[in-house]
Design a protein around this motif. Structure first.
Motif: not given
Length: 448
Positions: A304-307, A312-317, A342-348
Motif C-alpha cells: 500500500v503506497v500513500l502519496h 490517508k483518507y483514501m486508505l481509511e475509505h 494518521g492511518c493507525l486505526e485503518a491499519i489496525d
C-alpha cells in the motif's frame, strides 16, 4: 613472444552474440579495429539506440534552476543519420531486437514523416521478437503504424510515445499470436481496441498501461498473469476480471471520480495499490474505493503506497468495509511524508482482519520523530496479534525515492492535460483546473 588476438579468431556467430550486449554505437565502432571486424557489426541481431550517447555540449542551456534542451543542437540530426545509416547498411540481415530511447526529442517533425515511424516500419519488415520505443517529451508527434499490431513474430513490445495529444490506438485488426509482454504509455485506449488486443494476443501474459487515457469499462480475459495500471485517467469505473492474474499494480487517483473493481481473482498472489492525491485538485471519493480491496482479499502479499496528504483518507475509505484477508502473510506500507501516522486505526483494522499475517513492514517517514512514534504505537497493535511481527524497514519496496512517486503524480497530471486539450481544444470556456494543469505540466517539462 607474440600476442595472439584470440577474440578475433572466434566465429562470426560468437562475435555477433558478444556485440549484441553492447550499445549499437559502440558495436559499430569495432569496424575500425581491423579488416576482420569491418563487417561483423552489420550482422548483430540486436539494435540498441540511445539518444544520450549522442549528446554534446551544445544540447543543454541553463536558465535559473531549469535545464532546457536546444532543438537547434546538431545532436538530433547526428542521431537520425546514424540510425538511418545502420538500418540501410544491414540490408536483409535479420533484426531480432530493436530498442530506441529518445529522451529530449525536442526537434519538431511532421507526423507523417517522423523518423521513428519510418524506423518502426523498416524494422518490422525484418520480423523481430522485441520492439521497444521510448520517445519523450510530449510533442514527439509520432504516429505508430498499425502494422505494429500485426507483426506475428513479436514476443515483447513496449511503446512509450509521449505525443502532445494522446494518440488513439485504433488498428483495423490485432494479430500478435506470440506476444507475451506489452507495455503501452501515453495513448488513448478505447474499449474496442482493448477487446481486439485481448482477442488478438492469445499468449499475452504481462500488460502495462502507463499514463494512458482509458475509455473503457472492463478488462476481462483468461490468460494474463501480470497487470499494471499506473497514472491513467478514466471517467468510468473499470471492472477487472482475470482469473489467471498473479500480480497486480494499480494506482487510484483522488481527483477523478472513478476507480476499479476486481472480480474473479482466484490466482492473485501479489498486489500493490497506490493512493495518489494532489492538494491543488478537488478531492473526490469513488464509490468503488470502498470495495477496491475486497476483490484482493485472497492475496498473499499486499503493498500500500500513500502519496499526498489526503491519501490517508483514501486508505481509511478503502478499509471502511475491510474484507477478511484469509491468505495475507505480508503487508508493506509506504509513505514518503509521514502520512501513515494518521492511518493507525485503518491499519489496525486491516491487521485484525488478517488471521495469518506474519510480517507488517513500513517505510518512509521523513520526520524521524514521526517514524519513532509510529513504530511505538504499532508495536502495541502488532503485539496483540498472534504471530505477526513488525518489520522496521528503511528500504522502499515499490518506489526507489520520493522523486519516483512525484513523477507518477506529474505523469497523471500530464495525462489530464492531454485529455483537457482534446476535449476543450475548440471551446473558449475552460474548466477551472485547466490553466493550473497546463502550468504545472510546463514546469515539470522544464525541470526534466
Amino acid at each position: 613472444m607474440s600476442c595472439t588476438d584470440m577474440i578475433s579468431e572466434l566465429d562470426d556467430f560468437l562475435l555477433t552474440h558478444i556485440l549484441s550486449f553492447w550499445p549499437t554505437k559502440e558495436a559499430v565502432m569495432t569496424r575500425k579495429l581491423s579488416r576482420r571486424w569491418r563487417h561483423v557489426w552489420a550482422s548483430v541481431p540486436v539494435l540498441n539506440f540511445n539518444f544520450a550517447d549522442f549528446w554534446s555540449d551544445d544540447i543543454f542551456s541553463y536558465s535559473g534552476n531549469f535545464t532546457c534542451v536546444s532543438p537547434h543542437s546538431e545532436c538530433h540530426e547526428k542521431f537520425v543519420r546514424f540510425i538511418d545509416t545502420v538500418l540501410a547498411s544491414r540490408q536483409v540481415q535479420q533484426v531480432d531486437s530493436f530498442r530506441l530511447v529518445w529522451q529530449y526529442q525536442v526537434k519538431p517533425y511532421q507526423i507523417s514523416d517522423h523518423p521513428v515511424r519510418r524506423w518502426i516500419l523498416l524494422v518490422l519488415q525484418q520480423m523481430p521478437r522485441v520492439l521497444s520505443i521510448y520517445v519523450q517529451p510530449n510533442f514527439a508527434n509520432v504516429d505508430v503504424p498499425d502494422v505494429a499490431f500485426t507483426c506475428t513474430t513479436l514476443e515483447d513490445m513496449k511503446l512509450q510515445v509521449d505525443n502532445r495529444l494522446a494518440e488513439v490506438l485504433n488498428p483495423a485488426s490485432v494479430s500478435l499470436p506470440h506476444l507475451r509482454r506489452l507495455s503501452l504509455s501515453y495513448f488513448t485506449i478505447e474499449a474496442e481496441f482493448m477487446d481486439k488486443l485481448l482477442l488478438g494476443c492469445p499468449n499475452l501474459e504481462e500488460l502495462e498501461l502507463y499514463a494512458c487515457v482509458l475509455r473503457l469499462s472492463q478488462i476481462s480475459c483468461g490468460n494474463l498473469k501480470s497487470l499494471v495500471i499506473a497514472s491513467c485517467c478514466h471517467v468510468k469505473d473499470i471492472r477487472v476480471s482475470i482469473p489467471s492474474l498473479c500480480t497486480l499494480d494499480v494506482t487510484v487517483v483522488s481527483s477523478q471520480n472513478a476507480g476499479f473493481s476486481f472480480e474473479n481473482m482466484s490466482s492473485l498472489v501479489e498486489a500493490c495499490v497506490s493512493f495518489l492525491t494532489d492538494p491543488e485538485m478537488d478531492f473526490e471519493f469513488s464509490d468503488s474505493e470502498t470495495t477496491i480491496l475486497n476483490g484482493l482479499s485472497g492475496v498473499t502479499n499486499l503493498d500500500v503506497v500513500l502519496h499526498g496528504e489526503d491519501s490517508k483518507y483514501m486508505l481509511e475509505h478503502a478499509l471502511k468495509n475491510c474484507p477478511h484477508f484469509v491468505n495475507l502473510k505480508a503487508v508493506r506500507f509506504e509513505s514518503f511524508k509521514g502520512f501513515l501516522c494518521g492511518c493507525l486505526e485503518a491499519i489496525d483494522r486491516l491487521v485484525q482482519h488478517s488471521p495469518v499475517l506474519e510480517d507488517l513492514a513500513f517505510y518512509g517517514c521523513q520526520d524521524e520523530s514521526l517514524y519513532i512514534e509510529l513504530l511505538r504505537v504499532l508495536r502495541f497493535k502488532v503485539g496483540d496479534h498472534g504471530n505477526c511481527r513488525l518489520v522496521e524497514s528503511r528500504l522502499p519496496h515499490t518506489f526507489g525515492s520520493l522523486e519516483d512517486v512525484e513523477e507518477l503524480s506529474f505523469q497523471h497530471m500530464r495525462c489530464r492535460s492531454k485529455v483537457a486539450d482534446r476535449v476543450f481544444a475548440k471551446t473558449e470556456e475552460k474548466p477551472w483546473w485547466y490553466d493550473y494543469v497546463e502550468g504545472q505540466t510546463a514546469l515539470f517539462e522544464e525541470r526534466v
